[in-house]
Scaffold this active site. Structure first.
Site, PDB file in Angstrom:
ATOM      1  N   LYS A   1       0.846  -1.192   0.000  1.00 28.56           N
ATOM      2  CA  LYS A   1       0.000   0.000   0.000  1.00 28.56           C
ATOM      3  C   LYS A   1       0.880   1.241   0.000  1.00 28.56           C
ATOM      4  O   LYS A   1       1.766   1.387   0.852  1.00 28.56           O
ATOM      5  CB  LYS A   1      -0.895   0.015   1.241  1.00 28.56           C
ATOM      6  CG  LYS A   1      -1.774   1.263   1.336  1.00 28.56           C
ATOM      7  CD  LYS A   1      -2.763   1.153   2.466  1.00 28.56           C
ATOM      8  CE  LYS A   1      -2.296   1.749   3.771  1.00 28.56           C
ATOM      9  NZ  LYS A   1      -2.340   3.215   3.844  1.00 28.56           N
TER      10      LYS A   1
ATOM     11  N   ASP B   1      -3.450   4.354  -1.946  1.00 27.60           N
ATOM     12  CA  ASP B   1      -4.411   4.837  -0.948  1.00 27.60           C
ATOM     13  C   ASP B   1      -4.364   6.373  -0.887  1.00 27.60           C
ATOM     14  O   ASP B   1      -3.743   6.941   0.003  1.00 27.60           O
ATOM     15  CB  ASP B   1      -4.003   4.205   0.399  1.00 27.60           C
ATOM     16  CG  ASP B   1      -4.891   4.601   1.555  1.00 27.60           C
ATOM     17  OD1 ASP B   1      -6.040   5.017   1.323  1.00 27.60           O
ATOM     18  OD2 ASP B   1      -4.424   4.482   2.717  1.00 27.60           O
TER      19      ASP B   1
ATOM     20  N   LYS C   1      -7.336   8.345  -1.367  1.00 28.65           N
ATOM     21  CA  LYS C   1      -8.640   8.825  -0.871  1.00 28.65           C
ATOM     22  C   LYS C   1      -9.110  10.088  -1.595  1.00 28.65           C
ATOM     23  O   LYS C   1      -9.274  11.157  -0.982  1.00 28.65           O
ATOM     24  CB  LYS C   1      -8.574   9.093   0.622  1.00 28.65           C
ATOM     25  CG  LYS C   1      -8.166   7.887   1.456  1.00 28.65           C
ATOM     26  CD  LYS C   1      -8.209   8.216   2.941  1.00 28.65           C
ATOM     27  CE  LYS C   1      -7.831   7.055   3.821  1.00 28.65           C
ATOM     28  NZ  LYS C   1      -6.403   6.670   3.761  1.00 28.65           N
TER      29      LYS C   1
ATOM     30  N   HIS D   1     -11.271  12.993  -3.305  1.00 27.05           N
ATOM     31  CA  HIS D   1     -12.533  13.637  -2.925  1.00 27.05           C
ATOM     32  C   HIS D   1     -12.548  15.022  -3.575  1.00 27.05           C
ATOM     33  O   HIS D   1     -11.922  15.955  -3.072  1.00 27.05           O
ATOM     34  CB  HIS D   1     -12.609  13.751  -1.389  1.00 27.05           C
ATOM     35  CG  HIS D   1     -13.913  14.244  -0.872  1.00 27.05           C
ATOM     36  ND1 HIS D   1     -14.234  14.217   0.475  1.00 27.05           N
ATOM     37  CD2 HIS D   1     -14.993  14.754  -1.489  1.00 27.05           C
ATOM     38  CE1 HIS D   1     -15.444  14.715   0.655  1.00 27.05           C
ATOM     39  NE2 HIS D   1     -15.922  15.063  -0.528  1.00 27.05           N
ATOM     40  N   ASP D   2     -13.238  15.116  -4.736  1.00 26.26           N
ATOM     41  CA  ASP D   2     -13.282  16.399  -5.452  1.00 26.26           C
ATOM     42  C   ASP D   2     -14.504  16.363  -6.369  1.00 26.26           C
ATOM     43  O   ASP D   2     -15.305  15.414  -6.292  1.00 26.26           O
ATOM     44  CB  ASP D   2     -11.975  16.600  -6.248  1.00 26.26           C
ATOM     45  CG  ASP D   2     -11.643  18.077  -6.460  1.00 26.26           C
ATOM     46  OD1 ASP D   2     -12.570  18.882  -6.702  1.00 26.26           O
ATOM     47  OD2 ASP D   2     -10.456  18.429  -6.397  1.00 26.26           O
ATOM     48  N   ILE D   3     -14.653  17.323  -7.251  1.00 25.52           N
ATOM     49  CA  ILE D   3     -15.807  17.290  -8.159  1.00 25.52           C
ATOM     50  C   ILE D   3     -15.639  16.111  -9.127  1.00 25.52           C
ATOM     51  O   ILE D   3     -14.513  15.703  -9.431  1.00 25.52           O
ATOM     52  CB  ILE D   3     -15.990  18.625  -8.934  1.00 25.52           C
ATOM     53  CG1 ILE D   3     -14.747  18.956  -9.770  1.00 25.52           C
ATOM     54  CG2 ILE D   3     -16.320  19.755  -7.970  1.00 25.52           C
ATOM     55  CD1 ILE D   3     -14.978  20.099 -10.755  1.00 25.52           C
TER      56      ILE D   3
ATOM     57  N   ASN E   1     -15.755  15.514 -12.305  1.00 26.74           N
ATOM     58  CA  ASN E   1     -14.914  15.616 -13.498  1.00 26.74           C
ATOM     59  C   ASN E   1     -13.420  15.522 -13.163  1.00 26.74           C
ATOM     60  O   ASN E   1     -12.653  14.844 -13.844  1.00 26.74           O
ATOM     61  CB  ASN E   1     -15.228  16.940 -14.214  1.00 26.74           C
ATOM     62  CG  ASN E   1     -14.590  16.997 -15.572  1.00 26.74           C
ATOM     63  OD1 ASN E   1     -14.769  16.072 -16.378  1.00 26.74           O
ATOM     64  ND2 ASN E   1     -13.812  18.038 -15.824  1.00 26.74           N
TER      65      ASN E   1
ATOM     66  N   THR F   1     -11.805   6.103  10.549  1.00 28.73           N
ATOM     67  CA  THR F   1     -11.869   5.493  11.890  1.00 28.73           C
ATOM     68  C   THR F   1     -11.401   6.473  12.970  1.00 28.73           C
ATOM     69  O   THR F   1     -11.619   6.246  14.147  1.00 28.73           O
ATOM     70  CB  THR F   1     -11.035   4.190  11.962  1.00 28.73           C
ATOM     71  OG1 THR F   1      -9.807   4.412  11.283  1.00 28.73           O
ATOM     72  CG2 THR F   1     -11.766   3.046  11.312  1.00 28.73           C
TER      73      THR F   1
ATOM     74  N   GLY G   1       0.751  -2.765   8.644  1.00 32.78           N
ATOM     75  CA  GLY G   1       1.908  -1.871   8.541  1.00 32.78           C
ATOM     76  C   GLY G   1       2.983  -2.248   9.529  1.00 32.78           C
ATOM     77  O   GLY G   1       3.803  -3.139   9.303  1.00 32.78           O
ATOM     78  N   ARG G   2       2.957  -1.581  10.674  1.00 31.36           N
ATOM     79  CA  ARG G   2       4.051  -1.684  11.645  1.00 31.36           C
ATOM     80  C   ARG G   2       4.444  -3.094  12.101  1.00 31.36           C
ATOM     81  O   ARG G   2       5.641  -3.338  12.290  1.00 31.36           O
ATOM     82  CB  ARG G   2       3.758  -0.767  12.837  1.00 31.36           C
ATOM     83  CG  ARG G   2       3.969   0.692  12.458  1.00 31.36           C
ATOM     84  CD  ARG G   2       3.293   1.635  13.404  1.00 31.36           C
ATOM     85  NE  ARG G   2       1.842   1.608  13.250  1.00 31.36           N
ATOM     86  CZ  ARG G   2       1.009   2.349  13.956  1.00 31.36           C
ATOM     87  NH1 ARG G   2       1.478   3.165  14.865  1.00 31.36           N
ATOM     88  NH2 ARG G   2      -0.287   2.275  13.736  1.00 31.36           N
TER      89      ARG G   2
HETATM   90  O1  C5P Z   1       0.940   0.239  11.087  1.00 28.01           O
HETATM   91  P1  C5P Z   1      -0.498  -0.152  10.916  1.00 28.01           P
HETATM   92  O2  C5P Z   1      -0.695  -1.647  10.711  1.00 28.01           O
HETATM   93  O3  C5P Z   1      -1.380   0.397  12.009  1.00 28.01           O
HETATM   94  O4  C5P Z   1      -0.908   0.554   9.544  1.00 28.01           O
HETATM   95  C1  C5P Z   1      -2.197   0.513   9.037  1.00 28.01           C
HETATM   96  C2  C5P Z   1      -2.273   1.272   7.761  1.00 28.01           C
HETATM   97  O5  C5P Z   1      -3.643   1.364   7.383  1.00 28.01           O
HETATM   98  C3  C5P Z   1      -1.758   2.703   7.826  1.00 28.01           C
HETATM   99  O6  C5P Z   1      -1.234   3.016   6.543  1.00 28.01           O
HETATM  100  C4  C5P Z   1      -2.998   3.514   8.119  1.00 28.01           C
HETATM  101  O7  C5P Z   1      -2.934   4.815   7.607  1.00 28.01           O
HETATM  102  C5  C5P Z   1      -4.050   2.724   7.344  1.00 28.01           C
HETATM  103  N1  C5P Z   1      -5.419   2.886   7.819  1.00 28.01           N
HETATM  104  C6  C5P Z   1      -5.805   2.610   9.114  1.00 28.01           C
HETATM  105  N2  C5P Z   1      -7.106   2.776   9.493  1.00 28.01           N
HETATM  106  C7  C5P Z   1      -7.999   3.202   8.616  1.00 28.01           C
HETATM  107  C8  C5P Z   1      -7.645   3.475   7.297  1.00 28.01           C
HETATM  108  C9  C5P Z   1      -6.322   3.311   6.930  1.00 28.01           C
HETATM  109  O8  C5P Z   1      -4.990   2.184   9.920  1.00 28.01           O
HETATM  110  N3  C5P Z   1      -9.245   3.308   8.986  1.00 28.01           N
END
Ligand code: C5P
Length: 237
Positions: A33, A60, A62, A64-66, A68, A123, A214-215
């Protein structure tokens, strides 16, 4: 089944990504991602580079605009060969329809149109903040379901959601509607700033279609080992 967990490349630049990917065998094709942090520093080249290394990419951004503007932007993202990308459902049904049209228009003949998913409520948005800032009077859960249904109506493939929302979203839409879930933590790993987490195995049981991790992988002492163990758990092995 051999599904790949999506690795969130939350790094400030290509240099760190390169260093991280060197810890994986060259032939291992990953699903990664790329978010705003990396994209806004490195630009579209980072996606081309990852694709050339044979990785799948969830971009990723996200949007968000008009309608077109989103349509034209999506056409360009499809040309990069991304596999999944996303928009904010709050942009409205017309915007989501336009986003999908843009992706179709930008996809080379014979290639797969990228999957398009919507962000419902972030979230990080609490129910109180949603009432106060967005003047949405229904519950947070109702708002999430409403946005998911709008996304479905617009012809999108799914939504980004918390693993805890998957069953209700599948019930309100259909089983095949993609629920891509971040906030995944294998047992025993640090939760970090995530408030509500689920293990890969539990995410599978409740019907997540993709997990983003991620982490637990990027900050691991041995990222490849952590990746393989999460992948194994996610595939129910
Ligand atoms: O490090 P971690 O596993 O928490 O990373 C989760 C990834 O998912 C990050 O890139 C975070 O921005 C993304 N994300 C999230 N919660 C969301 C939407 C995206 O943790 N609701």
């Amino acid at each position: 089944m051999n599904q790949k967990p999506i690795i969130a490349l939350d790094f400030p630049s290509k240099r760190e990504v390169k260093y991280f990917l060197e810890k994986f065998p060259k032939e291992e094709s990953l699903f990664v991602k790329v978010g705003m942090e990396l994209f806004y520093q490195e630009g579209p080249e980072i996606v081309r580079w990852l694709k050339a290394l044979n990785h799948s990419v969830f971009l990723d951004l996200k949007l968000h605009d008009i309608p077109n503007t989103v349509k034209s932007a999506m056409s360009g993202l499809a040309k990069l060969g991304v596999d999944i990308t996303n928009v904010h459902a709050a942009g409205g049904i017309d915007m989501m329809v336009a986003a999908k049209e843009g992706l179709i228009a930008g996809t080379k003949t014979g290639e797969k149109v990228p999957e398009l998913i919507a962000v419902t409520q972030l979230t990080s948005t609490s129910e109180a903040a949603m009432h106060k800032d967005q003047l949405i009077e229904v519950s947070l859960q109702e708002s999430v379901i409403h946005y998911a249904q709008c996304a479905k109506k617009a012809g999108l493939d799914g939504v980004v959601c918390s693993a805890l929302e998957v069953s209700m979203i599948h019930e309100a839409t259909e089983e095949a509607f993609i629920c891509l879930t971040p906030g995944i933590r294998p047992k025993g790993s640090a939760v970090g700033d995530q408030k509500r987490v689920m293990t890969p195995a539990d995410a599978k049981v409740i019907g997540s279609n993709y997990i983003v991790v991620g982490r637990p992988i990027t900050q691991s002492e041995n990222p490849y080992e952590s990746y393989l163990s999460i992948k194994k758990e996610w595939n129910g092995e």
